[in-house]
Design a protein around this motif. Structure first.
Motif, PDB file in Angstrom:
ATOM      1  N   SER A 181       0.852  -1.184   0.000  1.00  0.00           N
ATOM      2  CA  SER A 181       0.000   0.000   0.000  1.00  0.00           C
ATOM      3  C   SER A 181       0.891   1.239   0.000  1.00  0.00           C
ATOM      4  O   SER A 181       2.062   1.172   0.398  1.00  0.00           O
ATOM      5  N   PHE A 182       0.321   2.373  -0.432  1.00  0.00           N
ATOM      6  CA  PHE A 182       1.110   3.594  -0.586  1.00  0.00           C
ATOM      7  C   PHE A 182       0.381   4.790   0.008  1.00  0.00           C
ATOM      8  O   PHE A 182      -0.853   4.862  -0.004  1.00  0.00           O
ATOM      9  N   ASN A 183       1.173   5.734   0.527  1.00  0.00           N
ATOM     10  CA  ASN A 183       0.716   7.072   0.843  1.00  0.00           C
ATOM     11  C   ASN A 183       1.512   8.034  -0.032  1.00  0.00           C
ATOM     12  O   ASN A 183       2.386   7.608  -0.802  1.00  0.00           O
ATOM     13  N   SER A 184       1.257   9.324   0.077  1.00  0.00           N
ATOM     14  CA  SER A 184       1.983  10.267  -0.762  1.00  0.00           C
ATOM     15  C   SER A 184       2.237  11.570  -0.023  1.00  0.00           C
ATOM     16  O   SER A 184       1.554  11.894   0.950  1.00  0.00           O
ATOM     17  N   PHE A 185       3.225  12.336  -0.485  1.00  0.00           N
ATOM     18  CA  PHE A 185       3.468  13.692  -0.017  1.00  0.00           C
ATOM     19  C   PHE A 185       4.080  14.492  -1.159  1.00  0.00           C
ATOM     20  O   PHE A 185       4.548  13.924  -2.159  1.00  0.00           O
ATOM     21  N   GLN A 186       4.075  15.807  -1.014  1.00  0.00           N
ATOM     22  CA  GLN A 186       4.649  16.711  -2.003  1.00  0.00           C
ATOM     23  C   GLN A 186       5.939  17.291  -1.436  1.00  0.00           C
ATOM     24  O   GLN A 186       5.969  17.741  -0.293  1.00  0.00           O
ATOM     25  N   VAL A 187       7.000  17.271  -2.237  1.00  0.00           N
ATOM     26  CA  VAL A 187       8.261  17.847  -1.763  1.00  0.00           C
ATOM     27  C   VAL A 187       8.134  19.369  -1.722  1.00  0.00           C
ATOM     28  O   VAL A 187       7.350  19.963  -2.466  1.00  0.00           O
ATOM     29  N   PRO A 188       8.909  20.030  -0.833  1.00  0.00           N
ATOM     30  CA  PRO A 188       8.722  21.470  -0.617  1.00  0.00           C
ATOM     31  C   PRO A 188       9.393  22.356  -1.654  1.00  0.00           C
ATOM     32  O   PRO A 188       9.216  23.574  -1.627  1.00  0.00           O
ATOM     33  N   ALA A 189      10.197  21.788  -2.541  1.00  0.00           N
ATOM     34  CA  ALA A 189      10.871  22.573  -3.573  1.00  0.00           C
ATOM     35  C   ALA A 189      11.049  21.691  -4.794  1.00  0.00           C
ATOM     36  O   ALA A 189      10.965  20.458  -4.725  1.00  0.00           O
ATOM     37  N   SER A 190      11.318  22.312  -5.937  1.00  0.00           N
ATOM     38  CA  SER A 190      11.463  21.565  -7.196  1.00  0.00           C
ATOM     39  C   SER A 190      12.585  20.539  -7.089  1.00  0.00           C
ATOM     40  O   SER A 190      13.555  20.715  -6.339  1.00  0.00           O
ATOM     41  N   LEU A 191      12.435  19.448  -7.861  1.00  0.00           N
ATOM     42  CA  LEU A 191      13.486  18.440  -7.887  1.00  0.00           C
ATOM     43  C   LEU A 191      14.770  19.063  -8.424  1.00  0.00           C
ATOM     44  O   LEU A 191      14.743  19.833  -9.399  1.00  0.00           O
ATOM     45  N   ASN A 192      15.914  18.750  -7.802  1.00  0.00           N
ATOM     46  CA  ASN A 192      17.165  19.313  -8.309  1.00  0.00           C
ATOM     47  C   ASN A 192      17.565  18.622  -9.606  1.00  0.00           C
ATOM     48  O   ASN A 192      17.309  17.423  -9.792  1.00  0.00           O
ATOM     49  N   THR A 193      18.169  19.375 -10.486  1.00  0.00           N
ATOM     50  CA  THR A 193      18.498  18.878 -11.837  1.00  0.00           C
ATOM     51  C   THR A 193      19.989  18.692 -12.051  1.00  0.00           C
ATOM     52  O   THR A 193      20.435  18.508 -13.178  1.00  0.00           O
ATOM     53  N   ILE A 194      20.778  18.748 -10.961  1.00  0.00           N
ATOM     54  CA  ILE A 194      22.233  18.612 -11.136  1.00  0.00           C
ATOM     55  C   ILE A 194      22.705  17.224 -10.719  1.00  0.00           C
ATOM     56  O   ILE A 194      23.916  16.965 -10.652  1.00  0.00           O
ATOM     57  N   GLY A 195      21.749  16.320 -10.451  1.00  0.00           N
ATOM     58  CA  GLY A 195      22.130  14.948 -10.162  1.00  0.00           C
ATOM     59  C   GLY A 195      22.434  14.650  -8.716  1.00  0.00           C
ATOM     60  O   GLY A 195      22.872  13.541  -8.385  1.00  0.00           O
ATOM     61  N   MET A 196      22.179  15.603  -7.812  1.00  0.00           N
ATOM     62  CA  MET A 196      22.377  15.319  -6.387  1.00  0.00           C
ATOM     63  C   MET A 196      21.295  14.350  -5.918  1.00  0.00           C
ATOM     64  O   MET A 196      20.145  14.448  -6.346  1.00  0.00           O
ATOM     65  N   PRO A 197      21.643  13.398  -5.030  1.00  0.00           N
ATOM     66  CA  PRO A 197      20.603  12.522  -4.475  1.00  0.00           C
ATOM     67  C   PRO A 197      19.496  13.347  -3.820  1.00  0.00           C
ATOM     68  O   PRO A 197      19.768  14.291  -3.077  1.00  0.00           O
ATOM     69  N   LEU A 198      18.259  12.993  -4.110  1.00  0.00           N
ATOM     70  CA  LEU A 198      17.140  13.764  -3.588  1.00  0.00           C
ATOM     71  C   LEU A 198      16.963  13.579  -2.089  1.00  0.00           C
ATOM     72  O   LEU A 198      16.612  14.517  -1.374  1.00  0.00           O
ATOM     73  N   PHE A 199      17.191  12.366  -1.606  1.00  0.00           N
ATOM     74  CA  PHE A 199      16.873  12.051  -0.228  1.00  0.00           C
ATOM     75  C   PHE A 199      18.071  11.487   0.525  1.00  0.00           C
ATOM     76  O   PHE A 199      18.937  10.817  -0.048  1.00  0.00           O
ATOM     77  N   SER A 200      18.092  11.796   1.820  1.00  0.00           N
ATOM     78  CA  SER A 200      18.984  11.121   2.762  1.00  0.00           C
ATOM     79  C   SER A 200      18.108  10.585   3.871  1.00  0.00           C
ATOM     80  O   SER A 200      17.164  11.254   4.308  1.00  0.00           O
ATOM     81  N   PHE A 201      18.426   9.371   4.343  1.00  0.00           N
ATOM     82  CA  PHE A 201      17.554   8.666   5.274  1.00  0.00           C
ATOM     83  C   PHE A 201      18.236   8.493   6.626  1.00  0.00           C
ATOM     84  O   PHE A 201      19.452   8.296   6.706  1.00  0.00           O
ATOM     85  N   HIS A 202      17.420   8.539   7.677  1.00  0.00           N
ATOM     86  CA  HIS A 202      17.957   8.378   9.031  1.00  0.00           C
ATOM     87  C   HIS A 202      18.127   6.889   9.337  1.00  0.00           C
ATOM     88  O   HIS A 202      17.256   6.074   9.015  1.00  0.00           O
ATOM     89  N   PRO A 203      19.220   6.497   9.985  1.00  0.00           N
ATOM     90  CA  PRO A 203      19.453   5.070  10.244  1.00  0.00           C
ATOM     91  C   PRO A 203      18.540   4.467  11.309  1.00  0.00           C
ATOM     92  O   PRO A 203      18.408   3.245  11.376  1.00  0.00           O
ATOM     93  N   LYS A 204      17.897   5.303  12.146  1.00  0.00           N
ATOM     94  CA  LYS A 204      17.078   4.762  13.233  1.00  0.00           C
ATOM     95  C   LYS A 204      15.607   5.157  13.156  1.00  0.00           C
ATOM     96  O   LYS A 204      14.753   4.462  13.681  1.00  0.00           O
TER      97      LYS A 204
END
Length: 916
Positions: A774-797
């Motif tokens: 199953s899925f939920n959704s959200f909207q990111v607060p700014a446009s997707l970056n176009t220079i190839g930087m990873p969009l997300f970083s995740f917390h280990p805990k």
């Protein structure tokens, strides 16, 4: 003619009114008032008796009443009483703990007291005793053995003593941080009479001992011998270490273990271990792979067939998620999100007494509220042990998103005892208001329900202390703003006032624990200048002359009343049956009586339906079906292709379920299965295959790692048409998700294999916490970056904590205003906050060699120096309210295992003066 009718009607109304006045004047409650020296620190009303103990704060005096609070006598003991502790399993016993080493116990409701002595300081626990649910003479006592009785000494050792004769004698048990009898809860029947469980550090048991060494020890002979708990009883390598806490809840024994016991600190992650027999221990799993931190979960009042746990999911706003378990206590399913909690871990939820499966909870309606914005709290009710929740309904508010009754609960409880319920069948009350949110307590009104919370009506227009008596036949209320009187009602709608000699600020209102009496006690503070405390005894005996008559055909004064109803008003089934009571009819003019004999529920069995079943042993939940575990599937695959075999269906009736299979759904009969269907990825030496036609070519894919025996073999892939497909059986069957969407990227969570994120070009993110079921959704607060930087970083805990790198002002990529901006969320995108601007790389950093703060973030941040654009390495533990600069000129950094590695720009001086 019409005039005569009006006159007759007027005459009848006047006569009825006069009759009511005469009845009211004919009955006068007996009221007795007594002065007491201080506010109560504790009040013990002994069950099935008229005897009360009152422990006064301040000087630690103890008072006793033998007549339901009408009069009081001081109990003479040597030394001030520090705490008064009732025996939880024996209604005749209590303990008076003094500030010294002499203490007192009573076995006759405080009539006589015997002195006992412990030669050491009583333990640091709020209640230093641990009780046996079946043997009232069996008691454990925690104490501190300190050099020179200096409690501040680091050499203090926690020690336990035990008695089997209620402290006529006592013996030393063991050095331990915590001990409990195995049978410390009425529902837990495993272990022997003498079985004791203790948290022990075999090497060093001082207060400062290392948590990694703490183990759970079990003894059946008062620790002449012991065994240590293992996850697998046949494997010594699986011995549980790093034990943080433990306890018996209903039919379960639960243990908390540090996940990283070597350097565990208060607040770090823990895992839960559960057993139903003290022999087989299993690690608890959550449906959404929720991580749990110490002091960030609360085990709530549970049923005999399910554990209830609330987990703190947003420390900033103190909201949690409520989970219910299967009958083994090993697998938890999310039941209710955004539960209202406070900083002490108290959760706004109560299980209605005497009615199976009815829960009232408060939830936060705006969990993403900004800092300083008040939370909106709303109330919900469940009639099926947390499976489904609805808003509370009144005559003027239908109980939906737009309007409902909202009631104050655990976090701002004003009285002693339970909040909403009493032993009176189905009659519950609360202080609250109608609308979209809960308002201030003092602005609330008293609401009452006679059908376990299905329908509510306003009983009084003020906040009040309230209590039920005579099996719910009478309700007494002490308004917060009316200090000169209290009121009682026989129907919850019309009220009679009772004048008091003193004007009081009500503090506590109570009656016998089983709510069968017509006698009540109000404790309040006088509003005069002396500020003294007053006990008021109210006796409503005689309010009715006639005793209610029971007739089994319902023609008497009692009606057959079902305990649970669905939103349509139909009797509800739970655990295969409907509960019912014989309850006094609302319009019957009689008293119930039967003092000290509360009514227990009867039941009628229901037809079996799907939710009466759960997955059997060796089977796991996959989507809406129970399928063989991988190990069992391998066994089943040892068959000849094309043949069929019989096996258990994978379902079993939930233990304790009483549903009728005769005309109901039968899911636990054996099934016949074709060879290979129980595990397409297993075979008997022969290669099998299934095909699936995919448009285009595969652009990228990843496999979600299965953990904790999960049989879900999930693969997610994206083709060159930007479509996403999912399989849960290693390619046997595929399903396209969100056919109307295009996806330009996919992110698996590197630390929580059940979580995955799908990226659309418009910045709408679809995310799953259950392996793409199953899925939920959200909207990111700014446009997707176009220079190839990873969009997300995740917390280990924390699976809900994300960093997002977007771009702003970049409609023209050459614009000087174009910049990268990093945002953070702690609730999976429901609320975003700006972290830093002009950052190239931001990451949560944890799991380092040395302990780190949960909020630690490293970033490379751009700045201009001497006309040259450079990057500096910075970090913060408070989301960059403050920051620390580590290097002024870096190329980048990496987080590898236990270290952070930075590549810096330096000057290497040689003959050519080159820069590196």
């Amino acid at each position: 003619m019409s005039y005569q009718r009006r006159s007759l009607l007027y005459t009848v109304v006047v006569l009825v009114a006069l009759l009511l006045i005469d009845c009211a004047e004919a009955f006068e409650p007996k009221v007795s008032e007594s002065e007491l020296p201080n506010a109560p620190k504790n009040i013990v009303y002994f069950n099935d008796s008229s005897i009360i103990l009152y422990h006064a704060d301040g000087q630690g005096q103890l008072f006793r009443s033998e007549d339901d609070g009408s009069s009081w006598k001081e109990v003479k003991v040597d030394g001030p009483v520090n705490s008064l502790i009732p025996h939880p399993f024996d209604d005749n016993r209590a303990f008076a703990i003094t500030t010294g080493k002499k203490h007192y116990t009573t076995v006759d409701k405080g009539k006589t007291w015997k002195e006992f002595e412990i030669p050491h300081i009583t333990g640091l626990h709020v209640v230093p005793f641990a009780f046996h649910a079946e043997e009232p003479d069996y008691i454990l006592l925690s104490a501190m053995v300190c050099p020179n009785d200096d409690i501040a000494s680091p050499k203090c050792t926690p020690k336990y003593f035990y008695t089997t004769d209620s402290f006529q004698s006592s013996k030393e048990l063991v050095d331990a941080h915590d001990c409990q009898f195995a049978r410390s809860a009425k529902g837990f029947e495993s272990g022997e009479k003498d079985t004791i469980v203790c948290m022990i550090n075999p090497r060093d048991n001082t207060l400062g001992s290392v948590i990694s060494e703490r183990r759970l020890a079990i003894s059946h002979d008062f620790f002449k011998s012991r065994d240590y708990v293992k996850l697998d009883s046949d494997n010594d390598e699986n011995e549980i270490t790093g034990v943080v806490g433990f306890g018996a809840i209903s039919k379960f024994f639960l243990c908390t273990v540090a996940t990283s016991s070597e350097n565990h600190r208060t607040g770090d992650a823990v895992k839960l271990i559960v057993s139903k027999d003290l022999e087989k221990w299993e690690q608890v799993r959550f449906s959404d792979e929720r991580s749990i931190s110490e002091n960030a979960y609360t085990v709530l009042e549970s049923s005999d067939t399910s554990l209830h746990v609330d987990v703190l999911t947003d420390p900033e706003s103190s909201t949690g998620t409520f989970y219910t378990s299967n009958s083994d206590g090993t697998y938890f399913i999310k039941s209710l999100e955004h539960t209202n909690r406070n900083r002490l871990g108290l959760v706004d939820m109560e299980k209605i007494e005497g009615i199976d499966g009815v829960l009232i909870a408060n939830v936060v309606d705006n969990p993403s509220a900004g800092h300083g914005e008040p939370r909106r709290v709303r109330s919900k009710i469940s009639y099926d042990d947390g499976r489904n929740w609805n808003y509370l309904h009144t005559d003027f508010c239908k109980g939906d998103e737009g309007c409902g009754l909202n009631v104050h609960s655990v976090v701002d409880h004003r009285n002693i005892g339970r909040i909403f319920s009493s032993p009176a069948p189905g009659i519950i009350a609360g202080i609250g208001n109608i609308g979209k949110e809960l308002t201030d307590y003092n602005d609330g009104e008293l609401y009452i329900s006679r059908d376990s919370g299905l329908n509510w009506h306003k009983a009084r227009p003020h906040a009040a202390l309230y209590e039920f008596g005579d099996h719910g036949n009478v309700v007494v209320a002490a308004d917060e703003g009316t200090p000169e009187s209290i009121a009682y009602s026989l129907d919850g709608e019309s009220w009679q006032d009772v004048k008091l000699k003193h004007n009081l600020r009500p503090k506590f209102l109570f009656t016998t624990p089983d709510s069968t009496s017509l006698k009540f006690v109000l404790v309040g503070q006088s509003t005069d200048h002396q500020r003294k405390f007053v006990s008021v005894a109210i006796d409503l005996t005689g309010v009715y002359d006639k005793k209610c008559e029971f007739k089994s055909d319902g023609s008497g004064d009692f009606e057959k009343w079902y305990a649970r109803y669905n939103p349509k008003g139909e009797p509800n089934c739970l655990m295969g049956h409907k509960q019912y009571f014989w309850r006094k009819k609302a319009n019957a003019k009689c008293y119930v009586g039967d003092l000290y004999h509360e009514q227990h529920a009867s039941q009628e069995n229901c037809k079996c339906v799907a939710y009466d079943y759960e997955c059997d042993e060796r089977f796991m939940r996959q989507k809406d079906a129970c399928v063989p575990t991988p190990e069992y599937a391998k066994e089943l695959s040892n068959c000849k292709e094309g043949t069929k075999y019989k096996r258990p269906s994978g379902y079993r009736l939930i233990p304790g379920n009483t549903c009728d299979k005769k005309d109901g759904l039968v899911l636990d009969a054996e099934v016949e299965v074709e060879c290979g269907k129980d595990g397409l990825y297993f075979s008997n030496g022969n290669i099998t295959h299934q095909s699936f036609e995919l448009d285009g070519t595969i652009r990228d894919y990843f496999y979600l790692k299965a953990e904790n025996g999960d049989s879900d073999e999930t693969i997610i892939l994206r083709n060159n048409h930007h479509q996403v497909f999912v399989t849960h059986d290693q390619g046997g069957e595929w399903e396209q998700v969100f056919k109307d969407e295009e996806f330009i990227g996919m992110y698996p969570h590197p630390h929580f294999p059940n979580n995955v994120y799908l990226i659309t070009p418009q910045g709408k993110i679809y995310y799953s916490e259950d392996r793409a079921h199953s899925f939920n959704s959200f909207q990111v607060p700014a446009s997707l970056n176009t220079i190839g930087m990873p969009l997300f970083s995740f917390h280990p805990k924390h699976p809900d904590w994300l960093l997002y790198v977007g771009e702003e002002g970049c409609s023209n990529p050459f614009s000087p205003n174009c910049k990268l901006t990093t945002y953070y969320t702690q609730d999976n995108g429901r609320k975003w906050n700006k972290l830093q601007e002009d950052c190239k790389q931001c990451r949560f950093v944890g799991g380092l060699k040395e302990p780190t703060d949960d909020n630690l973030i490293f970033c490379t941040k751009g700045y201009v120096q001497g006309g040259e654009t450079k990057l500096k390495l910075v970090s913060s533990t408070n989301f960059f309210t403050e920051e620390t600069t580590h290097f002024d000129d870096v190329i980048g950094y990496a987080h590898e295992q236990e270290f952070v590695v930075a590549a810096t720009v330096g000057v290497y001086k040689n003959t050519e003066d080159k820069k590196y």
